[in-house]
Design an enzyme around this catalytic site. Structure first.
Site, PDB file in Angstrom:
ATOM      1  N   HIS A 184       0.829  -1.222   0.000  1.00  0.00           N
ATOM      2  CA  HIS A 184       0.000   0.000   0.000  1.00  0.00           C
ATOM      3  C   HIS A 184       0.859   1.266   0.000  1.00  0.00           C
ATOM      4  O   HIS A 184       0.430   2.314   0.483  1.00  0.00           O
ATOM      5  CB  HIS A 184      -0.948   0.041   1.211  1.00  0.00           C
ATOM      6  CG  HIS A 184      -1.829  -1.156   1.342  1.00  0.00           C
ATOM      7  ND1 HIS A 184      -3.074  -1.236   0.760  1.00  0.00           N
ATOM      8  CD2 HIS A 184      -1.648  -2.333   1.977  1.00  0.00           C
ATOM      9  CE1 HIS A 184      -3.623  -2.408   1.040  1.00  0.00           C
ATOM     10  NE2 HIS A 184      -2.768  -3.099   1.772  1.00  0.00           N
ATOM     11  N   SER A 314      15.410  18.860 -16.963  1.00  0.00           N
ATOM     12  CA  SER A 314      14.537  20.032 -16.947  1.00  0.00           C
ATOM     13  C   SER A 314      15.133  21.147 -17.789  1.00  0.00           C
ATOM     14  O   SER A 314      16.351  21.316 -17.840  1.00  0.00           O
ATOM     15  CB  SER A 314      14.353  20.521 -15.505  1.00  0.00           C
ATOM     16  OG  SER A 314      13.636  21.741 -15.479  1.00  0.00           O
ATOM     17  N   LYS A 320      18.724  18.791 -12.516  1.00  0.00           N
ATOM     18  CA  LYS A 320      17.661  17.796 -12.345  1.00  0.00           C
ATOM     19  C   LYS A 320      17.842  16.671 -13.362  1.00  0.00           C
ATOM     20  O   LYS A 320      18.072  16.903 -14.541  1.00  0.00           O
ATOM     21  CB  LYS A 320      16.293  18.449 -12.537  1.00  0.00           C
ATOM     22  CG  LYS A 320      15.121  17.591 -12.080  1.00  0.00           C
ATOM     23  CD  LYS A 320      13.827  18.430 -12.100  1.00  0.00           C
ATOM     24  CE  LYS A 320      12.680  17.678 -11.455  1.00  0.00           C
ATOM     25  NZ  LYS A 320      12.263  16.526 -12.252  1.00  0.00           N
ATOM     26  N   GLU A 327      10.013   5.980 -17.654  1.00  0.00           N
ATOM     27  CA  GLU A 327       8.884   6.783 -18.153  1.00  0.00           C
ATOM     28  C   GLU A 327       8.543   6.404 -19.590  1.00  0.00           C
ATOM     29  O   GLU A 327       7.362   6.250 -19.947  1.00  0.00           O
ATOM     30  CB  GLU A 327       9.226   8.274 -18.061  1.00  0.00           C
ATOM     31  CG  GLU A 327       9.237   8.822 -16.654  1.00  0.00           C
ATOM     32  CD  GLU A 327       9.718  10.254 -16.570  1.00  0.00           C
ATOM     33  OE1 GLU A 327       9.624  10.835 -15.483  1.00  0.00           O
ATOM     34  OE2 GLU A 327      10.193  10.796 -17.592  1.00  0.00           O
TER      35      GLU A 327
END
Length: 462
Positions: A184, A314, A320, A327
Site C-alpha cells: 500500500h 529540466s 535535475k 517513463e
C-alpha cells in the site's frame, strides 16, 4: 504533372492514370485515391510477410504442377525482393482501407507481377499467376499470423530473454541488500533487493511462457481456405505446401490451420496474442513504476537507488535528472494497452465467413510487438543493468521501521506488538529500544528476533 508523368492502367472497372514510374497497377491506384485517411501505411513486417507468402504460393503452385517452373522462379525472385524490403516505396496504401486487406493483397500482386514480368521478359499476371490458388481472404489473415510470429520469434522473445537475464544478474548483485518492503506504499516487513528483482524476473519469464504457448496457434495459417474457407480454386494440398515452404524459409514451424473457416472468419488468435502483450505491458509498467519510486528524490523521495543519468531532466531546473527510461517504457505500455482495445474491437468484427478489420489488427499487433521489444531492451540496458544502490538511505529507513515489531508477535502477542510499534513511530525511535522498555526480552533476544536479514527468510523466529 503532365501526361508524361503517368501511364494508363486498367482493371475490371476501367482505365485510370498511374504514376509512370510506379510498379503498382490499377487496383493499387484506386486504393491510394479511395483511402487518403491517415498517412499510415502497412508495417514493414507485414509487407515482408506478403512477399514471403507470395514466394511460398508460387513454389507450392509449381510443385503441384499448376504453374511453369520458369514463371514460378521469376515470381519467387520478385517476391523475395519485396520480403527483403527492396520495394517498400511501392506499398503506399493506407492502413484504413478495405477491411479484408484486398487492396494490400492486390498491391503485392501488382508489384510482384511487374517485377517478374521485367525479369521474365513476358507477361506475369497479378491475379492469374501471382495470386494463383489464393484469395485476399486467406492471404491477409495468413500474413497477420506470419508477420506477428516472425516478430515475436525474432524480436520480442529475444528481447525478453535478455531482460530476464539482466534482471537475474542484477538480482544476484544486490541479493544481500536488505531494504524496507512496502505494501500500500507503506512500510512493511523487510525484503532483500534481490528478492524484489527476482519477482520482476518471474513476471518477465511468465510473459515469455505465455507468448511461447500462443505461438502454437499463431503459426497455424489460413492459406488454402481461399474465399470463404472451402478452398475453392486451390489444390487440396496447397495450404500445407505453403506452410512447409514458409517453415523452410523462416525457420519457424508453420502449419496449415485445421479449420480454414475459423482462420478466415475470426481473429481470435490475434486477440489472444494481443492479450499476452497487454499482460506483458502490465508487468513492465509495474517494474517501471517500482524503479521510479526507488529512484525518487534524491532528497525528498525514497532514494534507494540511482538510475543511470542519461540526459538533463529540466529546461528550467539545473541539475535535475529524471527516470526517462522507465517513463518511456510506461508510455509504451499505455500504447500497447490501447492497441489491445483496438484489436479486441476489431476481433469482434468477424461477420459470417470473414473478419473485416484485418489491416487494423495487423498494424496494432505489429506495433505492440515492436515497441515492447525495443522498450524491454532499453529497460534492461539503460536502467536495470546500471543502477546503483544507495545503502545509507536504505539502512537509515530500515533501522527505524516500526513494522519490524511483526517479528515479535509470536513472542509478545499482537496487542503488545501494536503498542510497541505505535510508540516507536510516535517517538521516532528504533523498535528495539522501545521493546527493551515495554517487554521482558533481552537485548540479545531482540537483536536475534529483529535482525532484518533474518526476517527476509520468513518463518517464525524463536
Amino acid at each position: 504533372m503532365s501526361n508524361k508523368d503517368f501511364r494508363i492502367e486498367s482493371d475490371s472497372m476501367g482505365e485510370l492514370q498511374v504514376p509512370a514510374d510506379a510498379k503498382w497497377g490499377a487496383q493499387t491506384q484506386r486504393a491510394v485515391e479511395n483511402f487518403p485517411i491517415s498517412g499510415l501505411t502497412m508495417p514493414r513486417q507485414f509487407i515482408s510477410a506478403l512477399g514471403l507468402v507470395k514466394w511460398a504460393a508460387a513454389g507450392a503452385n509449381a510443385e503441384l504442377g499448376l504453374i511453369g517452373s520458369n514463371m514460378a522462379i521469376s515470381i519467387q525472385k520478385s517476391a523475395l525482393e519485396v520480403a527483403q524490403g527492396k520495394h517498400d516505396g511501392e506499398f503506399p496504401i493506407d492502413v484504413f482501407q478495405t477491411g479484408s486487406g484486398t487492396s494490400s493483397n492486390m498491391n503485392a500482386n501488382e508489384v510482384i507481377a511487374n517485377l517478374a514480368t521485367a525479369d521474365r521478359g513476358s507477361e506475369v499476371h497479378p491475379n492469374d499467376h501471382v495470386n494463383m490458388s489464393q484469395s485476399s481472404n486467406d492471404v491477409i489473415p495468413t500474413c497477420v499470423h506470419v508477420s506477428a510470429a516472425i516478430a515475436v520469434h525474432d524480436h520480442l522473445l529475444p528481447a525478453l530473454q535478455s531482460l530476464s537475464a539482466t534482471l537475474e544478474k542484477k538480482a544476484d548483485e544486490v541479493r544481500d541488500v536488505v531494504k524496507t518492503g512496502r505494501t500500500h506504499l507503506m512500510d512493511a516487513m523487510p525484503v532483500t533487493m534481490g528478492q524484489e528483482l527476482d519477482g520482476w524476473r518471474a513476471q518477465i519469464d511468465n510473459s515469455i511462457a505465455r507468448l511461447t504457448d500462443s505461438m502454437a496457434r499463431l503459426t497455424a495459417l489460413a492459406q488454402g481456405g481461399t474465399a470463404v474457407g472451402t478452398g475453392i480454386n486451390a489444390h487440396p494440398k496447397f495450404g500445407a505446401k505453403v506452410a512447409v515452404l514458409l517453415t523452410e524459409q523462416t525457420g519457424i514451424e508453420f502449419t496449415s490451420a485445421a479449420s480454414k473457416f475459423e482462420a478466415l472468419s475470426s481473429q481470435d488468435t490475434a486477440v489472444e496474442v494481443s492479450g499476452q502483450l497487454r499482460a506483458l505491458a502490465v508487468s513492465l509498467t509495474k517494474i517501471s513504476n517500482d524503479l521510479r519510486w526507488m529512484n525518487s528524490g534524491p532528497l525528498a523521495g525514497f532514494g534507494e537507488i540511482s538510475l543511470p543519468a542519461l540526459q538533463p531532466g529540466s529546461s528550467i531546473m539545473p541539475g535535475k535528472v529524471n527516470p526517462v527510461i522507465p517513463e518511456a517504457v510506461a508510455m509504451v505500455c499505455a500504447q500497447v494497452i490501447g492497441n489491445d482495445a483496438a484489436i479486441t474491437i476489431a476481433g469482434q468484427s468477424g461477420n459470417f465467413q470473414l473478419n473485416v478489420m484485418l489491416p487494423v489488427v495487423a498494424y496494432n499487433l505489429l506495433q505492440s510487438i515492436d515497441i515492447l521489444a525495443n522498450a524491454s531492451r532499453c529497460l534492461a540496458e539503460k536502467a536495470i543493468a546500471g543502477f546503483t544502490v544507495n545503502s545509507d538511505n536504505i539502512n537509515r529507513a530500515l533501522g527505524r521501521n516500526p513494522i519490524l515489531v511483526t517479528a515479535l508477535n509470536p513472542v509478545i502477542g499482537y496487542e503488545l506488538g501494536a503498542a510497541v510499534a505505535k510508540k516507536a513511530y510516535a517517538e521516532g525511535r528504533p523498535v528495539k529500544d522501545v521493546a527493551l522498555e515495554m517487554t521482558d526480552l533481552t537485548e540479545e533476544e531482540l537483536d536475534r528476533l529483529l535482525d532484518p536479514a533474518a526476517l527476509t527468510e520468513g518463518g517464525i523466529k524463536n
